[in-house]
Design an enzyme around this catalytic site. Structure first.
Site, mmCIF file in Angstrom:
data_model
loop_
_atom_site.group_PDB
_atom_site.id
_atom_site.type_symbol
_atom_site.label_atom_id
_atom_site.label_comp_id
_atom_site.label_asym_id
_atom_site.label_seq_id
_atom_site.Cartn_x
_atom_site.Cartn_y
_atom_site.Cartn_z
ATOM 1 N N GLY A 5 -1.555 11.902 -14.640
ATOM 2 C CA GLY A 5 -1.408 10.467 -14.741
ATOM 3 C C GLY A 5 -0.186 10.013 -13.966
ATOM 4 C CB ILE A 45 4.443 10.239 -16.564
ATOM 5 C CG1 ILE A 45 4.701 8.862 -17.175
ATOM 6 C CG2 ILE A 45 5.620 11.170 -16.832
ATOM 7 C CD1 ILE A 45 4.853 8.882 -18.685
ATOM 8 C CG HIS A 98 2.001 -9.389 13.161
ATOM 9 N ND1 HIS A 98 1.197 -8.286 13.028
ATOM 10 C CD2 HIS A 98 2.552 -9.321 14.401
ATOM 11 C CE1 HIS A 98 1.238 -7.580 14.148
ATOM 12 N NE2 HIS A 98 2.048 -8.195 15.001
#
Length: 479
Positions: A191, A193, A457
């Site tokens: 996950g 973590i 941009h």
């Protein structure tokens, strides 16, 4: 003093945000905390880990400067004590800031362990060094006139037979505080973590194996996010093992030896100096005696609200915030801030909108990063919605080429140009790009609404703009 309007138990992000907002609305607030205000996020999680990940990013930058840009930079070594000192200074300054905010707001902070004695009453046993007779810890009996808020947080889950020792076997709470830098790490759990810690240790030179039981890492995110993140981590030399399970592990004098069943059914032996367990977090209610307030926890230990719009339990005036809440609450610090605001305003009688969990952004601060808000493509289709998607690699824009980490933008919308349901990003610095998408999803915008706004941009964000232009039928670089 012992009958404030509001009693908040737990001084983490959910607790202190509730206290600060309630005090700002004119309520008398007592905040009970047995450790330090700031909770896991400030002292063991979000803040110290992001400080360390920033240091890891600097290390990666030196390698990139030399290998890609011709800048003849070299890395002599990582001064671990100096790195730790900087991290601890950042945490300490934030801690002092939270304490100062609470004091300025007039919140009474009661240091000690809380035990409920009724629906709105609390017994607090103080900690040594706090005011009390003859230097002994004081005992306080508090009763709330308006409401009680439970914000006791969570702790890392562990695995049977694999007790953390803070040295060879560590959790996310103590991984950053284990001695020195290991040469190799086995991370259990893919996950957010687990991925962050795998990324950090790899940046600082460790050999890293990342094991996840689900068929892909970050399994709660869109499948394309998982695919791009996996590609980025493997490119950095991390051995990613999704669809794999730990069979057993043995702690040795110089490390850990583990056996892993891989996705192909093979048995892989992994030896590492350190094993990091990151298999989720469990709510904390030990010693609280929720039954005394007429409450119960579910089979997972969560306190479930009867009214999610107010985060109020079946006992009137008793509310819950933070990691003590089950899904759809996300166990994220910024979600708990929103929950704290909601509960404080509810107790003050101020109208407050429920937390829209679908519009709460999710971030993984690895290298590359991931950031998302709203529904994944699979979640949207599972709800029976007809959807349209468009995606674009970040390397299709010039700034993406400059950064050279790959990544992508993916947008999920209702078919036919309808509402934007989800935005998913992978790449460098995407944690700083997700706020725009939070507004897009939260305000039920359509691609045509976004497409009329100009993105600067050259930036990574113009890839987001291009995807929305394409969905609105106005794309320049996609068909």
């Amino acid at each position: 003093m012992n009958s404030p309007d509001v009693i908040v138990i737990g001084g983490g992000t959910g607790g202190y945000s509730t206290a600060l907002r309630a005090a700002a609305l004119g309520l008398d607030v007592a905040l009970v905390e047995r450790d330090k205000v700031g909770g896991t996020c400030l002292h063991r999680g979000c803040i110290p880990s992001k400080a360390m990940l920033h240091a890891a990013e600097l290390v990666d930058g030196i390698a990139e400067a030399r290998e890609r840009w011709g800048v003849k930079a070299t890395l002599d070594s990582v001064d671990w004590p100096a790195l730790v000192a900087t991290r601890d200074d950042i945490v300490a300054r934030n801690h002092r800031g939270v304490e100062a905010h609470l004091a300025h707001a007039g919140v009474r902070v009661v240091r000690g362990s809380a035990q409920l004695t009724g629906p709105r009453s609390v017994r607090v046993e103080g900690v040594p060094g706090e005011p009390g007779a003859d230097g002994e810890p004081g005992v306080y009996e508090l009763s709330a006139r308006r409401g009680l808020v439970l914000a006791t947080g969570s702790r890392p889950r562990t695995l049977p037979g694999l007790a953390p020792d803070g040295r060879r076997v560590v959790t996310s709470d103590d991984a950053l505080f284990a001695p020195g830098l290991p040469a190799s790490v086995l991370v259990l759990g893919g996950g957010a973590i687990g991925v962050e810690y795998a990324s950090f240790h790899r940046s600082l030179g460790a050999d890293v194996t990342l094991v996840e039981a689900a068929d892909r890492i970050v399994p709660l995110e869109d499948a394309d996010v998982s695919r791009h993140l996996t590609r980025g981590l493997k490119k950095r030399g991390i051995d990613v093992r999704a669809g794999s399970r730990l069979l057993d592990a043995e702690v040795l004098d110089d490390g850990v030896r583990a056996r892993v069943r891989t996705a192909r059914g093979e048995t892989l032996t992994v030896e590492a100096e350190r094993l990091l367990v990151a298999v989720g977090r469990a709510p904390v209610t030990d010693g609280l005696d929720v039954a005394a307030a007429g409450l119960a926890t579910d089979e997972r230990g969560f306190v479930v609200p009867a009214d999610w719009d107010r985060l109020e339990t079946a006992v009137p005036g008793v509310h819950v915030v933070g990691d003590l809440l089950p899904p759809p609450s996300l166990g994220l610090a910024h979600a708990s801030f929103a929950e704290g605001l909601l509960v404080a305003e509810t107790l003050a009688g101020v109208p407050s909108a429920p937390v829209d969990y679908a519009a709460v952004p999710r971030v993984t601060y690895s290298s590359p990063q991931t950031a998302a808000v709203g529904l994944s493509e699979a979640e949207a289709r599972a709800r029976g919605q007809e959807v349209e998607t468009n995606s674009m690699p970040l390397t299709a824009v010039a700034k993406g080429m400059v950064h050279g980490q790959g990544g992508m933008v993916k947008v999920v919308t209702e078919a036919g140009g309808g509402r934007v349901l989800g935005v998913h990003l992978v790449g460098p610095h995407v944690s700083e790009m997700i706020a725009e998408s939070q507004l897009i999803v939260g305000w039920d915008a359509e691609p045509s609404d976004v497409a009329r706004h100009v993105h600067p941009h050259p930036t990574l964000s113009e890839a987001v703009g291009e995807v929305f232009l394409t969905l609105a039928g106005r794309g320049l670089h996609q068909q």
